[in-house]
Design an enzyme around this catalytic site. Structure first.
Site, PDB file in Angstrom:
ATOM      1  CB  ALA A  61      -0.957   0.029   1.462  1.00  0.00           C
ATOM      2  CB  ALA A  62       3.212   2.725   2.513  1.00  0.00           C
ATOM      3  CB  CYS A 114      -7.787  -5.270   5.390  1.00  0.00           C
ATOM      4  SG  CYS A 114      -6.613  -3.850   5.779  1.00  0.00           S
ATOM      5  CB  VAL A 161      15.822  -4.252  -0.191  1.00  0.00           C
ATOM      6  CG1 VAL A 161      17.091  -3.329   0.355  1.00  0.00           C
ATOM      7  CG2 VAL A 161      15.366  -3.691  -1.458  1.00  0.00           C
ATOM      8  CG  ASP A 175       1.434  -2.010   8.380  1.00  0.00           C
ATOM      9  OD1 ASP A 175       0.792  -1.004   8.239  1.00  0.00           O
ATOM     10  OD2 ASP A 175       0.843  -3.012   8.219  1.00  0.00           O
ATOM     11  CG  ASN A 191      -3.696   2.895   0.611  1.00  0.00           C
ATOM     12  OD1 ASN A 191      -3.297   2.604  -0.592  1.00  0.00           O
ATOM     13  ND2 ASN A 191      -4.271   1.788   1.285  1.00  0.00           N
ATOM     14  CD1 TRP A 243     -32.759  12.964  22.278  1.00  0.00           C
ATOM     15  CD2 TRP A 243     -30.917  13.773  22.014  1.00  0.00           C
ATOM     16  NE1 TRP A 243     -33.140  14.238  22.824  1.00  0.00           N
ATOM     17  CE2 TRP A 243     -31.655  14.667  22.826  1.00  0.00           C
ATOM     18  CE3 TRP A 243     -29.498  14.402  21.812  1.00  0.00           C
ATOM     19  CZ2 TRP A 243     -31.425  16.112  22.971  1.00  0.00           C
ATOM     20  CZ3 TRP A 243     -29.260  15.571  22.087  1.00  0.00           C
ATOM     21  CH2 TRP A 243     -30.119  16.483  22.773  1.00  0.00           C
TER      22      TRP A 243
END
Length: 461
Positions: free
Chosen positions: A17-18, A51, A88, A293, A315, A444
């Site tokens: 993701a990142a 997820c 890596v 993460d 993300n 309410w």
């Protein structure tokens, strides 16, 4: 200027993701003639939804590929040099290069960078237990893990499953295994499932899980995993008992995968995650960013760094990093700690601080709990909902909300997430103009009922 004929090279370590959000966003801002992008990913897949794995295992999501947001081919079509099955193994910060190994061939090579993105993610906590590596014992972090678990489930001779841990993954996997027709036992170290909730709210989750036929064993540590003559898992042992198992799922949580960063001398926080500034730059390094993460984030309520491994943040981090690495400007201000989950039709939601978080940072608070319903009481389908709210003593500032209920509980926590971000008091919240009609809520809203009670309590104290 760099060595590559006037063109800069951005190297991304980690293709989920990142990492891939960062690569995609940087590419939107700069074409291949200005910026070369190389991304390394040690697994087989990119940009997938971890997820979603429990829902694929349980059968709600039919195909593995449904969980892939963008395939390697789609990334390559945008001039991102994506190298799969390439791990890596070293970051040379002084020399501005990374060392990578081809997982299949073992071949090793160095790649230089002008800009580096570290998006190495998290690794599942695998306990140092005898038998934890036996066939039939599974973590669920990647699509490969999910596939391996599904293969085991379809081949298992018996129908007994043990889940170790009762956080989000443990609880979601327990439900997935029930959906697959397994008998499920959950062994949990905490006094109640869902340690992200206060124990009084966790008890509601415990009851719901037992209602599904899940056996909950709380306050218990697993001591070893026992194997049969064939070497496969046969049971999970605790101090006091043995639980027979044809399959074991580890849902103990994750830790930041920061061994490379640590070896390179980059700054890590108390939880082992990388520390960044607001632009997601690694502190003290102008041309290195980190997200997802493997980083710690600022909790806007407590004012402290926290480790919150969630796809939503990953993300957003990627967007911010890609914008900055691509020559633009963006920041990630922090989080309030919102998370939702479900066990069958029970929805579980939390945001802000638990009682123990508030105590740890020295905040004094009032805590109130109310029972309400998801809709007007007379409207068909109204179901009970429990809301717990924490407000700071004297000031009345909202500190946290936990909601457990049936339909309509989870997304209500978003009201509280916005209120926390805006630093509203519970008194101010009572005046919020929320949507009302009998099919959607009582006059309410449950969140406002809790805010009124909290406001009275703060005034009274």
């Amino acid at each position: 200027m760099s060595m590559h004929q006037g063109r800069e090279r951005l190297v991304v370590v980690g293709g989920d993701a990142a990492g891939m959000s960062a690569a995609s966003q940087a590419r939107r801002l700069k074409g291949p003639e200005e910026l070369e992008i190389v991304a390394f990913e040690r697994g087989h897949f990119t940009s997938f939804s971890a997820c979603g794995i429990p829902y694929w295992v349980g059968g709600a999501v039919p195909e593995r590929d449904d969980l892939i947001a963008r395939t390697p081919e789609e990334h390559r079509a945008r001039d991102i040099d994506l190298r799969l099955r390439t791990e890596v193994t070293e970051l040379d910060v002084a020399g501005q290069r990374v060392r990578a190994r081809d997982v299949e061939s073992g071949a090793d090579s160095w790649t230089s960078y002008d800009k580096l993105v570290i998006a190495t993610g998290a690794r599942p906590v695998r306990p140092e237990l005898p038998g934890a590596d036996a066939p039939g014992v599974h973590g669920v972090q990647t699509l490969d893990d999910g596939q391996a678990l599904i293969d085991t489930l379809s081949r298992a001779k018996g129908r007994r499953a043990v889940v170790v841990g009762a956080g989000y993954i443990g609880v979601e996997m327990a439900e997935a295994l029930i959906d697959r027709g397994f008998e499920v036992t959950v062994v949990n170290r905490g006094e109640q499932p869902m340690s992200t909730l206060d124990p009084d709210m966790g008890r509601l989750v415990h009851r719901a899980m037992e209602g599904l036929g899940i056996t909950m064993v709380n306050g218990t540590e697993v001591t070893k995993i026992l194997t049969g003559a064939d070497g496969r898992v046969r049971a999970v042992a605790t101090q006091h008992a043995e639980y027979p198992a044809d399959v074991v799922v580890l849902g103990i949580g994750v830790r930041p995968e920061t061994a490379l960063a640590r070896a390179a001398g980059l700054p890590l926080g108390a939880h082992g995650g990388l520390l960044t500034d607001l632009a997601m730059r690694v502190r003290g390094h102008q041309n290195i960013w980190a997200g997802g993460d493997c980083v710690e984030v600022l909790n806007l309520v407590s004012g402290q760094e926290q480790y919150v491994p969630l796809g939503t943040h990953a993300n957003k981090h990627g967007q911010v990093i890609g914008t900055n690495a691509g020559g633009g400007y963006a920041t990630f201000p922090g989080v309030v700690g919102t998370a939702v989950s479900k066990v069958c039709d029970l929805e579980i939601a939390r945001t802000g601080l638990r009682e123990k978080d508030a105590r740890r940072v020295g905040l004094e608070f009032e805590a109130v709990t109310i029972e309400s319903t998801s809709r007007a009481g007379y409207y068909p389908g109204a179901s009970p909902m429990t809301v717990k709210m924490l407000a700071e003593r004297r000031t009345g500032r909202l500190l946290g909300v936990q909601i457990v209920g049936r339909e309509g509980a989870a997304k209500r926590v978003d009201i509280a997430a916005v209120a926390l971000t805006a630093r509203l008091t519970v008194e101010q919240m009572t005046a919020l103009d929320l949507g009302y009609a009998p099919p959607f809520s009582p006059v309410w809203d449950p969140v406002l009922v809790a805010a009124r009670k909290a406001a009275r309590t703060v005034r009274g104290s």
